[in-house]
Write a protein that holds these residues in place. Structure first.
Motif, PDB file in Angstrom:
ATOM      1  N   GLN A  83       0.799  -1.223   0.000  1.00 42.83           N
ATOM      2  CA  GLN A  83       0.000   0.000   0.000  1.00 42.83           C
ATOM      3  C   GLN A  83       0.839   1.285   0.000  1.00 42.83           C
ATOM      4  N   ASP A  84       2.138   1.186  -0.307  1.00 40.37           N
ATOM      5  CA  ASP A  84       2.950   2.388  -0.486  1.00 40.37           C
ATOM      6  C   ASP A  84       2.503   3.079  -1.766  1.00 40.37           C
ATOM      7  N   ILE A  85       2.203   4.355  -1.673  1.00 46.45           N
ATOM      8  CA  ILE A  85       1.749   5.120  -2.834  1.00 46.45           C
ATOM      9  C   ILE A  85       2.788   6.178  -3.170  1.00 46.45           C
ATOM     10  N   THR A  86       3.146   6.255  -4.421  1.00 49.65           N
ATOM     11  CA  THR A  86       4.073   7.273  -4.899  1.00 49.65           C
ATOM     12  C   THR A  86       3.363   8.057  -5.988  1.00 49.65           C
ATOM     13  N   GLU A  87       3.324   9.370  -5.835  1.00 47.78           N
ATOM     14  CA  GLU A  87       2.724  10.235  -6.840  1.00 47.78           C
ATOM     15  C   GLU A  87       3.810  11.098  -7.464  1.00 47.78           C
ATOM     16  N   SER A  88       3.658  11.356  -8.750  1.00 52.10           N
ATOM     17  CA  SER A  88       4.645  12.185  -9.436  1.00 52.10           C
ATOM     18  C   SER A  88       3.981  12.890 -10.611  1.00 52.10           C
ATOM     19  N   PHE A  89       4.628  13.939 -11.086  1.00 50.02           N
ATOM     20  CA  PHE A  89       4.197  14.557 -12.324  1.00 50.02           C
ATOM     21  C   PHE A  89       5.418  14.951 -13.137  1.00 50.02           C
ATOM     22  N   LYS A  90       5.201  14.966 -14.440  1.00 51.83           N
ATOM     23  CA  LYS A  90       6.256  15.359 -15.370  1.00 51.83           C
ATOM     24  C   LYS A  90       5.637  16.317 -16.373  1.00 51.83           C
ATOM     25  N   ASN A  91       6.343  17.378 -16.665  1.00 50.78           N
ATOM     26  CA  ASN A  91       5.908  18.312 -17.693  1.00 50.78           C
ATOM     27  C   ASN A  91       7.066  18.521 -18.656  1.00 50.78           C
ATOM     28  N   GLN A  92       6.783  18.429 -19.944  1.00 50.09           N
ATOM     29  CA  GLN A  92       7.822  18.619 -20.955  1.00 50.09           C
ATOM     30  C   GLN A  92       7.341  19.650 -21.965  1.00 50.09           C
ATOM     31  N   LEU A  93       8.170  20.672 -22.154  1.00 53.05           N
ATOM     32  CA  LEU A  93       7.906  21.718 -23.128  1.00 53.05           C
ATOM     33  C   LEU A  93       8.985  21.635 -24.200  1.00 53.05           C
ATOM     34  N   ILE A  94       8.566  21.598 -25.453  1.00 53.07           N
ATOM     35  CA  ILE A  94       9.505  21.533 -26.579  1.00 53.07           C
ATOM     36  C   ILE A  94       9.183  22.679 -27.527  1.00 53.07           C
ATOM     37  N   ALA A  95      10.187  23.476 -27.842  1.00 55.43           N
ATOM     38  CA  ALA A  95      10.028  24.569 -28.801  1.00 55.43           C
ATOM     39  C   ALA A  95      11.085  24.383 -29.893  1.00 55.43           C
ATOM     40  N   LYS A  96      10.643  24.411 -31.149  1.00 56.40           N
ATOM     41  CA  LYS A  96      11.556  24.240 -32.286  1.00 56.40           C
ATOM     42  C   LYS A  96      11.351  25.390 -33.262  1.00 56.40           C
ATOM     43  N   MET A  97      12.456  25.863 -33.823  1.00 53.42           N
ATOM     44  CA  MET A  97      12.391  26.911 -34.821  1.00 53.42           C
ATOM     45  C   MET A  97      13.307  26.531 -35.977  1.00 53.42           C
ATOM     46  N   ARG A  98      12.818  26.769 -37.174  1.00 57.53           N
ATOM     47  CA  ARG A  98      13.617  26.523 -38.378  1.00 57.53           C
ATOM     48  C   ARG A  98      13.542  27.759 -39.255  1.00 57.53           C
ATOM     49  N   CYS A  99      14.701  28.284 -39.632  1.00 52.14           N
ATOM     50  CA  CYS A  99      14.782  29.454 -40.504  1.00 52.14           C
ATOM     51  C   CYS A  99      15.542  29.076 -41.762  1.00 52.14           C
ATOM     52  N   TYR A 100      14.960  29.399 -42.898  1.00 50.75           N
ATOM     53  CA  TYR A 100      15.639  29.235 -44.179  1.00 50.75           C
ATOM     54  C   TYR A 100      16.242  30.590 -44.520  1.00 50.75           C
ATOM     55  N   ILE A 101      17.560  30.654 -44.632  1.00 54.26           N
ATOM     56  CA  ILE A 101      18.265  31.905 -44.890  1.00 54.26           C
ATOM     57  C   ILE A 101      18.749  31.866 -46.335  1.00 54.26           C
ATOM     58  N   GLY A 102      18.105  32.624 -47.180  1.00 58.78           N
ATOM     59  CA  GLY A 102      18.438  32.577 -48.603  1.00 58.78           C
ATOM     60  C   GLY A 102      18.084  31.223 -49.186  1.00 58.78           C
ATOM     61  N   GLU A 103      18.794  30.852 -50.221  1.00 59.47           N
ATOM     62  CA  GLU A 103      18.524  29.570 -50.874  1.00 59.47           C
ATOM     63  C   GLU A 103      19.441  28.460 -50.393  1.00 59.47           C
ATOM     64  N   ASP A 106      20.212  26.908 -43.709  1.00 57.01           N
ATOM     65  CA  ASP A 106      19.142  26.594 -42.762  1.00 57.01           C
ATOM     66  C   ASP A 106      19.704  26.744 -41.358  1.00 57.01           C
ATOM     67  N   PHE A 107      18.922  27.362 -40.482  1.00 55.09           N
ATOM     68  CA  PHE A 107      19.281  27.430 -39.068  1.00 55.09           C
ATOM     69  C   PHE A 107      18.169  26.759 -38.282  1.00 55.09           C
ATOM     70  N   ASN A 108      18.537  25.808 -37.413  1.00 58.83           N
ATOM     71  CA  ASN A 108      17.569  25.096 -36.581  1.00 58.83           C
ATOM     72  C   ASN A 108      17.941  25.262 -35.112  1.00 58.83           C
ATOM     73  N   ALA A 109      16.931  25.470 -34.295  1.00 52.09           N
ATOM     74  CA  ALA A 109      17.130  25.529 -32.847  1.00 52.09           C
ATOM     75  C   ALA A 109      15.999  24.757 -32.191  1.00 52.09           C
ATOM     76  N   SER A 110      16.334  23.975 -31.188  1.00 52.14           N
ATOM     77  CA  SER A 110      15.302  23.292 -30.413  1.00 52.14           C
ATOM     78  C   SER A 110      15.647  23.423 -28.937  1.00 52.14           C
ATOM     79  N   TYR A 111      14.617  23.716 -28.155  1.00 54.90           N
ATOM     80  CA  TYR A 111      14.770  23.866 -26.712  1.00 54.90           C
ATOM     81  C   TYR A 111      13.786  22.908 -26.044  1.00 54.90           C
ATOM     82  N   ILE A 112      14.288  22.133 -25.103  1.00 51.30           N
ATOM     83  CA  ILE A 112      13.449  21.175 -24.377  1.00 51.30           C
ATOM     84  C   ILE A 112      13.594  21.461 -22.889  1.00 51.30           C
TER      85      ILE A 112
END
Length: 187
Positions: A83-103, A106-112
């Motif tokens: 009857q041991d109870i363990t509670e937890s929560f997890k939150n994950q935020l992911i932001a990605k950006m892609r820029c096409y510079i000229g022809e 490419d610049f890519n950035a991702s933050y987690i």
């Protein structure tokens, strides 16, 4: 009851205006697991409830910029045979950006950002990971790609694992790779 059940709901909205395209999605999921385990000839019951909810936004601001944002929240409750109870929560935020510079470029950035909180002592985890990439299309036909990649620029990544069994509750932490860089070529 003995067994496993899972329910899921997904909703999506798509909006187009000129070159701007935005997609918004929401999801919710509930999972219940109550298996019976055998240990030294005795039956034990381990119970787990999990609820998750998430949202996703994908957008193209123009032909040259794309932005994606995703957030996922998970609540978990685990109970072992004693009857041991363990509670937890997890939150994950992911932001990605892609820029096409000229022809050619490419610049890519991702933050987690990962956050984990548990009732177990000393089990809080906050991870920030930033990955960057710069690519250049080369040769006349632009078939070759030369890329410089930087992974975990902030050097803040670790992982954790929680186990609740009929005999004990445990928590394990690991430091993942530290920052590293790569140069790649493809054709």
């Amino acid at each position: 009851t003995n067994g496993k059940t899972s329910h899921s709901v997904n909703v999506g909205i798509n909006w187009k205006k000129y070159l701007y395209i935005m997609t918004v999605g929401f999801n919710a999921n509930y999972k219940f697991v109550n298996p019976e385990a055998q240990f030294n000839g005795q039956s034990y019951r381990e119970k787990q409830d999990e609820f998750s909810i998430g949202a996703v936004i994908n957008s193209n601001f123009s032909n040259s910029i794309r932005l994606d944002i995703e957030d996922q929240f998970i609540y978990r409750s685990q109970q072992n045979a004693t009857q041991d109870i363990t509670e937890s929560f997890k939150n994950q935020l992911i932001a990605k950006m892609r820029c096409y510079i000229g022809e050619r470029f490419d610049f890519n950035a991702s933050y987690i950002y990962d956050i984990y909180r548990s009732a177990l002592a000393n089990s809080d985890v906050d991870n920030n990971m930033l990955n960057l990439s710069l690519s250049c299309r080369i040769f006349k036909d632009r078939q070759g790609v030369l890329s410089f990649n930087a992974y975990d620029v902030l050097n803040k990544t670790s992982t954790s694992k929680m186990s609740v069994t009929n005999l004990f509750s445990s928590r394990q932490y690991n430091q993942n790779f530290s920052s590293y860089f790569t140069i790649s070529f493809s054709y």
